[in-house]
Design a protein around this motif. Structure first.
Motif, PDB file in Angstrom:
ATOM      1  N   SER A 133     -18.078  38.125-128.701  1.00  0.00           N
ATOM      2  CA  SER A 133     -19.176  38.940-128.175  1.00  0.00           C
ATOM      3  C   SER A 133     -18.812  39.547-126.834  1.00  0.00           C
ATOM      4  O   SER A 133     -19.013  40.749-126.602  1.00  0.00           O
ATOM      5  CB  SER A 133     -20.443  38.092-128.045  1.00  0.00           C
ATOM      6  N   ARG A 134     -18.300  38.728-125.933  1.00  0.00           N
ATOM      7  CA  ARG A 134     -17.963  39.223-124.595  1.00  0.00           C
ATOM      8  C   ARG A 134     -16.908  40.327-124.655  1.00  0.00           C
ATOM      9  O   ARG A 134     -16.915  41.256-123.844  1.00  0.00           O
ATOM     10  CB  ARG A 134     -17.469  38.065-123.722  1.00  0.00           C
ATOM     11  N   ALA A 147     -17.119  48.058-124.127  1.00  0.00           N
ATOM     12  CA  ALA A 147     -17.232  49.275-124.932  1.00  0.00           C
ATOM     13  C   ALA A 147     -18.699  49.670-125.130  1.00  0.00           C
ATOM     14  O   ALA A 147     -19.048  50.858-125.077  1.00  0.00           O
ATOM     15  CB  ALA A 147     -16.547  49.069-126.282  1.00  0.00           C
ATOM     16  N   ILE A 148     -19.558  48.669-125.345  1.00  0.00           N
ATOM     17  CA  ILE A 148     -20.979  48.963-125.543  1.00  0.00           C
ATOM     18  C   ILE A 148     -21.587  49.542-124.269  1.00  0.00           C
ATOM     19  O   ILE A 148     -22.372  50.507-124.311  1.00  0.00           O
ATOM     20  CB  ILE A 148     -21.730  47.691-125.977  1.00  0.00           C
ATOM     21  N   ARG A 149     -21.220  49.003-123.127  1.00  0.00           N
ATOM     22  CA  ARG A 149     -21.754  49.511-121.860  1.00  0.00           C
ATOM     23  C   ARG A 149     -21.261  50.933-121.588  1.00  0.00           C
ATOM     24  O   ARG A 149     -22.002  51.763-121.050  1.00  0.00           O
ATOM     25  CB  ARG A 149     -21.367  48.562-120.724  1.00  0.00           C
ATOM     26  N   ALA A 150     -20.019  51.212-121.958  1.00  0.00           N
ATOM     27  CA  ALA A 150     -19.511  52.577-121.795  1.00  0.00           C
ATOM     28  C   ALA A 150     -20.268  53.543-122.709  1.00  0.00           C
ATOM     29  O   ALA A 150     -20.582  54.679-122.314  1.00  0.00           O
ATOM     30  CB  ALA A 150     -18.015  52.607-122.110  1.00  0.00           C
ATOM     31  N   GLU A 168     -26.388  46.272-126.637  1.00  0.00           N
ATOM     32  CA  GLU A 168     -25.963  45.413-125.532  1.00  0.00           C
ATOM     33  C   GLU A 168     -26.823  44.157-125.458  1.00  0.00           C
ATOM     34  O   GLU A 168     -26.308  43.034-125.278  1.00  0.00           O
ATOM     35  CB  GLU A 168     -26.035  46.167-124.210  1.00  0.00           C
ATOM     36  N   ALA A 169     -28.138  44.317-125.587  1.00  0.00           N
ATOM     37  CA  ALA A 169     -29.037  43.159-125.534  1.00  0.00           C
ATOM     38  C   ALA A 169     -28.740  42.195-126.672  1.00  0.00           C
ATOM     39  O   ALA A 169     -28.738  40.964-126.482  1.00  0.00           O
ATOM     40  CB  ALA A 169     -30.489  43.622-125.601  1.00  0.00           C
ATOM     41  N   ALA A 170     -28.472  42.718-127.876  1.00  0.00           N
ATOM     42  CA  ALA A 170     -28.183  41.865-129.028  1.00  0.00           C
ATOM     43  C   ALA A 170     -26.894  41.083-128.815  1.00  0.00           C
ATOM     44  O   ALA A 170     -26.817  39.884-129.118  1.00  0.00           O
ATOM     45  CB  ALA A 170     -28.095  42.709-130.297  1.00  0.00           C
TER      46      ALA A 170
END
Length: 285
Positions: free
Chosen positions: A36-37, A42-45, A223-225
């Motif tokens: 997950s980490r 990539a998700i934040r970008a 991101e939350a998931a």
């Protein structure tokens, strides 16, 4: 005495099997948390790119005030990410405790089967729920499902506010609950280059912004998931580590008991043999 020794041996074998199961659960949880980490950058970008796109789209309709049209006609929406499974200590209850006051005033979307079951046990009313997948690769599908449910609600309730509550694991501090606002969308902190030409589009500015806003919300829910998935598995790994410590302590105590029981059995046999030899010696006189 031999029955006592056999019973202790069986208990030791059971404890060792339990320790193997706990070790396996800890290893699986740690691996899932690491996976997950690895996906978070990539998700934040992606989320930042979507926010930039929304900010650019607003340049096309600069006369419209951001957040205009938001009313209190319907209940605010609240997405709560919790736990999918147990064996994670107090983690299961933390999401509900963080959002307990919102259930009476908001339309709650619960994510996590174990948390939804606990909410039902507490008599907390929520409007919608779904589970978390067992693998990190399916979290994007979960986020898409949540977006569909939320926008179905928004089509009925009108332009209401929307927030998300999710757990985040902090190394050395454990789980921390995070609350973020999703709607009305605020991208004022996103810097855009106003000197260049505005983007070209075939869509009306309001529709373009609405579509990009939905993309941004999807990114934020991804991101939350992922954060919630990682936090649950980190909590489970920590719980299993504590369980392993207790198991090791219990196993040490049982092994000491086994040694004492065996020693007592040997001592009893020696005494019996000595008594028998003494009896035979006396009988031979």
């Amino acid at each position: 005495m031999s029955e006592r020794l056999a019973e202790v041996g069986r208990r030791i074998a059971t404890i060792r099997q339990l320790g193997a199961v706990v070790n396996a659960m800890r290893g699986i949880a740690a691996a899932r948390a690491q996976q997950s980490r690895a996906r978070l950058p990539a998700i934040r970008a992606y989320s930042l790119t979507a926010a930039h796109a929304v900010a650019q789209a607003r340049r096309l309709d600069a006369g419209r005030e951001a957040g205009a049209g938001y009313t209190s006609r319907g209940k605010p929406g609240l997405i709560v990410f919790g736990a999918e499974q147990g064996f994670a200590g107090a983690f299961v209850e933390q999401a509900l405790n963080a959002a307990a006051a919102d259930f009476a005033t908001s339309r709650v979307f619960l994510v996590g089967s174990r948390t939804a079951a606990l909410a039902a046990e507490r008599g907390l009313a929520f409007g919608w729920s779904t589970g978390l997948p067992s693998g990190v690769g399916a979290l994007a599908d979960t986020a898409a499902t949540i977006v569909d449910a939320v926008y179905d609600y928004l089509s009925e309730a009108g332009a209401v506010t929307l927030s998300v509550v999710y757990p985040m694991w902090r190394t050395g501090r454990g789980t921390e609950m995070v609350r973020r606002s999703l709607l009305p969308l605020d991208v004022s902190a996103i810097s855009t280059d106003a000197s260049g030409s505005p983007p070209l589009t075939n869509l009306p500015p309001a529709e373009l912004e609405a579509r990009l806003a939905q993309e941004y919300i999807f990114a934020e829910l991804c991101e939350a998931a992922v954060e919630a998935f990682a936090a649950e598995n980190e909590a489970r790994a920590a719980t299993m580590a504590a369980a392993k410590t207790n198991i090791d302590g219990r196993l040490t105590a049982l092994e000491a008991d086994e040694r004492r029981t065996r020693q007592s059995e040997i001592t009893a046999e020696v005494v019996e043999l000595a008594s028998g030899a003494r009896f035979r010696g006396l009988a031979g006189r």
